[in-house]
Structure formats: C-alpha cells, structure tokens
Scaffold this active site. Structure first.
Site, short mmCIF file in Angstrom:
data_model
loop_
_atom_site.label_atom_id
_atom_site.label_comp_id
_atom_site.label_asym_id
_atom_site.label_seq_id
_atom_site.Cartn_x
_atom_site.Cartn_y
_atom_site.Cartn_z
N LYS A 76 0.84 -1.20 0.00
CA LYS A 76 0.00 0.00 0.00
C LYS A 76 0.88 1.25 0.00
CE LYS A 76 -3.88 2.14 2.46
NZ LYS A 76 -4.76 2.12 3.65
N SER A 123 -9.76 2.32 2.92
CA SER A 123 -8.88 3.04 2.05
C SER A 123 -7.90 2.15 1.27
CB SER A 123 -8.09 4.07 2.83
OG SER A 123 -7.25 3.44 3.76
N SER A 163 -10.17 0.08 7.10
CA SER A 163 -9.59 0.18 5.76
C SER A 163 -8.90 -1.05 5.20
CB SER A 163 -8.62 1.36 5.70
OG SER A 163 -9.36 2.55 5.79
#
Lengths: 96, 494
Positions: free
Chosen positions: B78, B159, B183
C-alpha cells in the site's frame, strides 16, 4: 449546539493554515455542519467519572539508553527538500 | 506457467521449495497479470525491475538451501508505507514528489523474509475514506462486477482499495494495507478476499505515513486465512522505533489453524443488527452462526451498549489526530511547496493546493474539535466515550472468546455513489470502527454473494493480542463457506 458557518470556516482555516477558494468555503459550510451535527450526539452520553482513553493498548512508554544510535546522513534528510543550500533547508523568512 | 499467479502463498512456497518453478517465473506470471489488469488502476507505481532482482536473489537462496519465510512471494505494498527509493505519496498531490530515503519497519521485515515487491497500491488520499475514490491518482476499480449491471465500475472499498483489488484480481499473492477505521477489513469484504487488522501495537507504525496515531495499524490481505497468517507472522513484532509497538512475542499464527472451533464461545453483538440492515447481510450472518455451531462453538448473545456512538466518536478522534499529523505537510522540508507572500502564506498555499477535498474536510473538523472552547465538549468527550466502547468489549469478552458480525452493511457500491454525502459514506464503517476504537484484532472472511453477485464478508473480532483465535475461527468459517467464486474481470480474462 454549535454551527459551522462561514465565519467559523474562515477561523478554522486560519488555524489549520489551509488555503480555500470561496467555492470550497461555501461547500464546507454545508458539509462541516452536517458532520458536526452528526458527531454532536455524543453529548447525550453520560461520561461522569469516565477517564478519557488515549492509550488503547495500555503500553507503558519505554525509555531507551541515552546513546547516539542514529544520524549522520544529512544528504538523506535533505533529499526531498523543496529548496536546500549548503546542507540547510531554505525556507521563507521566519522572523520579521 | 501463466497460472502461477493463481496459487496461494502456501502452495507457492511449496512449489518454490520443490523447485517446480522458479521465483523469477512466479514474479513474471504476476507482471503479465498486472499488465492485463492495468485498467483496474490497482497499482500507482509498478516496480518490475526491482521485483525481478528480488526474485533472482530468492532463487539463489532456494538453490543454496537458505530460503526465508516468504522467499520469492510477490506482494503488493500500500502506498502509505515508505519504501526506500520508491516514490511514496499516500496518494496525495502534496507528496507527489516524495521519495523516502528509508524503508518502513513492516516492509523491511517483508524484505528480510525474502518477499518480492511488485509495486505500490492505490488508496484513498492519506487513507481517509471507504472507497479509494479520494486518491489523487484516480480510483482503483473492483475486479468484481454486478451481474445485473456489468458495465458499472465498482469501488474495491477503502482506504486500502488498491491492495485489495490487486489480490482479488490475482495480480499479487498478498498485500499490505493499513486499517484505521476498517480500511483493510471493508475492502477485503468488497473484493471477496481475507484481510486482517491485528491488535493495535502488534505491528510497528514506523515508516507508515501517519493518519490517526491511536488507530492506525498495519495489516495484510490474502486470498486465504492461512496466507494472511503467513504474512502477519512476518510483519508483527516489537520495534524500538515505534513506542506504541508492543514488546510481546509473536505467536506462530499459521500453526493456530486447527480447522475447528471446539470449546470456543462466539459472541453475537445484538446492537450490530442495525435498522434497515439488508436481509442478505442478516442471512450471511445467520449462516456464519450455523457454521460456527457446526464447527463446535457455543453461540452467546452479547451486548455492546455504546455501539451507536462508535462512528461519531471516530469522526471526532480520527480527524483530530489527522489534523495534528498532517500539520507537517507545510512545504518546508518535503512535498509540494507553493510559494506565497510570506512564511504562513506559503504554508497555506502549499496545503491548499496539495490536499484533496476529503482531507481538507477532516483537517477542518479535527482542528475545530481541538480548538479552544470546543476541546472538552468534543475531543475529551469523544475520548471518554471511546473508553466506554472499549469497556463494552472487555465485558463481552468475559462471556465469549470472539465476536462474529458482518464486515460491511452492503456489497461494493458504484464509483461516484455516496460522494456528495460524507456522513453517508462514513456510515459504511459502522461494523468496523468499534474494533478500531478498542484496538482489537479484526478479520474479514468472504462467505457469500449478495443479490447483485457481489461478495459479502463476515468479521471476527478478538481479544487483545489474540489474533491466533481470530484466525482459527476465520479459518473454520472459510472452510465452511467454501467461497470459490471468481470476480468477473478474472473469469473474463481466462
């Protein structure tokens, strides 16, 4: 019950050092008012005698030995500087 | 050879050990898959040269008999994780030119275990969101499509939407994510894969771009619970550079997967049955309860009385912490600088130009609730309610070992939906936020499909530090659910 009006938007944006266009300010009045209204329901919870929770995992802060274990890489620290000169960050004048 | 990206991490490790294929071949299979799936926009930076170099090194270690825990396994990282010499932006314009000169602790641990990094994945800007649509680089797309509306692009959740999409589309075997209010868990549910957020403090936050420091936690995605366990074992552990990381030994999570739930008490939180909850969510939840019983668990109804205050509590605390954490983006030492008339004007112009709308909203709310005259009524009150929420869980765990609940109130929604209504978007986190506020480990497992053919996940929430039991339960439910459906993008590409 607090309101998030335009005056409040302007005051908070100054505190947050955030440039906003007039259109953004207008939009924020509505959106932030909605958010504020939503979070205000916390006012109905009886929290008398309840201690605020900041440390969720009950970890006590460790102190390390007072030794130099890091540093000495000025170039890496300056590598992403918007402006640098002779090993210093160059910034707009701080003291008038 | 081109099917190598369909393997699980566990199966790939077997194959690599047996030398049935090489790490380079495994990475190449992923690089071709990434090319075919580029339209999903899951990756914001691809690192094929780095990946192949790492794969070659892994092959050398397999040949020498010195292979490490995840040697040669291609993972996606990420964008929130600082990766040395690889652009790291938190998907924000304000960090569009930032190249970290250091590696985050979590990614360093993965590198030390021999993992191969395929690239950095797309996410909501500064991890603020539940759809990944606030990314400054355009939204990632869910590889799943509605059976009744196949042309509509869906969100992969947020997210950590890019990481989730990459794993679901078989363009990574596993991925790192961060979870502050859901997330990792919510995108895992939307993409039909597994994802775990460990106990706050289980993994180091050093080198992870900070959003809300008392809530942020690194975690992982995979297509199986076992694969999550294999990754979590590697990334967990005390880090002296993170004073909030726990000095506790890391259990061998992958050995905890007994396949059964004998002797366990599974709590069903009654307040999670929210008004207007879709029937199909209730139905998978019931199925989960039946599977748990069949696996030997005892079902206990429990109450978490302050549940309805969790989302508003979060939307005071998280923005407050974010407003503090994002104060560093001032155009002075890194990131974008937009020159102004003087110092303060330069700060304001840089931040005004660099931050997106959701980030600005959260900074504004955060600044307000921390400001003089409002601090007690909002921020302190929220911290007090947070303690009540954490206490609810502690009481529940005197009656049960884990909690079972839905992960999200629906399947994936369309890109563009909910965007005009921030509060509506926030309510998608209703099931995931409470565990974040209490710092508890939570895992999502895909268990079924909704009426649009989209995946639905169940969430297992555990006691602090008890990821082992969480994964044991998740593993048993995974087996019972036997969720084998492939996303449309993957089926159609075959």
């Amino acid at each position: 019950m607090s309101t998030f009006d335009l005056a409040t938007v302007k005051k908070v944006q100054t505190l947050a050092c955030l440039d906003l266009t007039p259109a953004e300010q207008e939009r924020l009045v509505g959106q932030l008012s909605n958010i504020l209204h939503f979070v205000e329901q916390l006012g109905e919870v009886d929290t008398k005698g309840v201690a605020p929770l900041a440390n969720v995992s009950e970890i006590t802060l460790k102190l390390r030995a007072d030794e130099v274990t890091d540093g000495g890489y000025q170039a890496a620290v300056l590598a992403n500087a918007p402006e640098e000169m002779e090993g210093f960050f160059v910034v707009p004048k701080v003291v008038e | 050879m081109s099917d190598l990206n369909r393997l699980t991490i566990a199966a790939a490790l077997e194959g690599l050990k047996k030398r049935s294929f090489s790490a380079v071949e495994l990475t190449q299979a992923h690089l071709s898959a990434m090319e075919k799936m580029r339209h999903l926009n899951a990756y914001v930076t691809e690192t094929p040269d780095l990946a192949l170099e790492q794969a070659k090194a892994a092959d050398a270690r397999y040949a020498a008999g010195t292979a490490r825990a995840l040697d040669g396994i291609p993972l996606a990282i990420k964008e929130m994780f600082c990766t040395k010499d690889v652009k790291t932006t938190a998907c924000s314009k304000i960090l569009s030119n930032f190249v970290p000169p250091y590696e985050s602790t979590v990614t360093q641990k993965l590198l030390d275990a021999g993992a191969v990094f395929l690239g950095k994945t797309n996410q909501d800007e500064f991890a603020m969101g539940g759809s990944s649509t606030t990314s400054a680089f355009g939204p990632p797309v869910n590889p799943w499509r509605r059976t009744d509306a196949p042309d509509v692009n869906l969100v992969p959740g947020g997210s950590s939407g890019g990481s989730s999409a990459a794993v679901a589309a078989f363009t990574a075997m596993g991925a790192t994510g961060t979870d502050t209010g859901g997330s990792i868990r919510q995108p895992a549910s939307y993409c039909g894969i597994t994802g775990i957020k460990p106990t706050y403090g289980r993994c180091s936050r050093w080198g992870i771009i900070a959003f809300a420091s008392s809530l942020d936690q690194a975690g992982v995605f995979a297509r199986t619970v076992q694969d999550c366990a294999l990754q979590l074992e590697v990334i967990s552990g005390h880090d002296p550079k993170d004073s909030t990381s726990a000095d506790r030994p890391v259990p061998a999570f992958s050995s905890a997967l007994s396949g059964d739930m004998k002797g366990l008490k599974v709590g069903i939180p009654r307040e999670y049955r929210v008004d207007g909850m879709p029937a199909e969510i209730e139905s998978v939840w019931q199925k989960g309860i039946e599977w748990a019983k069949a696996a030997g668990a005892e079902i206990v109804e429990i109450s978490l009385p302050h549940t309805k205050y969790a989302v508003p509590t979060y939307y005071i605390i998280a923005p407050a912490e974010a407003s503090s954490n994002l104060a560093r983006y001032d155009g002075m030492r890194y990131g974008v600088r937009v020159p102004g008339e003087n110092l303060k004007d330069t700060y304001s112009k840089s931040r005004g130009a660099g931050f997106g709308a959701e980030v600005k909203r959260r900074i504004m709310i955060g600044t307000y609730v921390l400001s003089a005259g409002y601090y007690d009524a909002y921020y302190i009150q929220a911290q007090k309610v947070r303690r009540l929420i954490a206490d609810d869980f502690a009481k529940a765990y005197t009656q049960c070992d884990v909690l079972l609940a839905p992960t999200a109130p629906s399947g994936a929604f369309a890109i563009g939906e909910n965007e005009d209504d921030p509060v509506k978007m926030y309510l998608n986190d209703v099931f995931t936020i409470p565990a974040s506020l209490a710092g508890l480990p939570g895992m999502s497992v895909p268990v079924g499909l909704d009426s649009h053919g989209l995946p639905l996940g169940l969430q297992i929430i555990g006691r602090p530090w008890d990821e082992a039991t969480v994964m044991r339960v998740a593993h048993a439910l995974e087996h019972a659910a036997a969720f084998r459906t492939l996303p449309a993008e993957v089926r159609d590409a075959a």
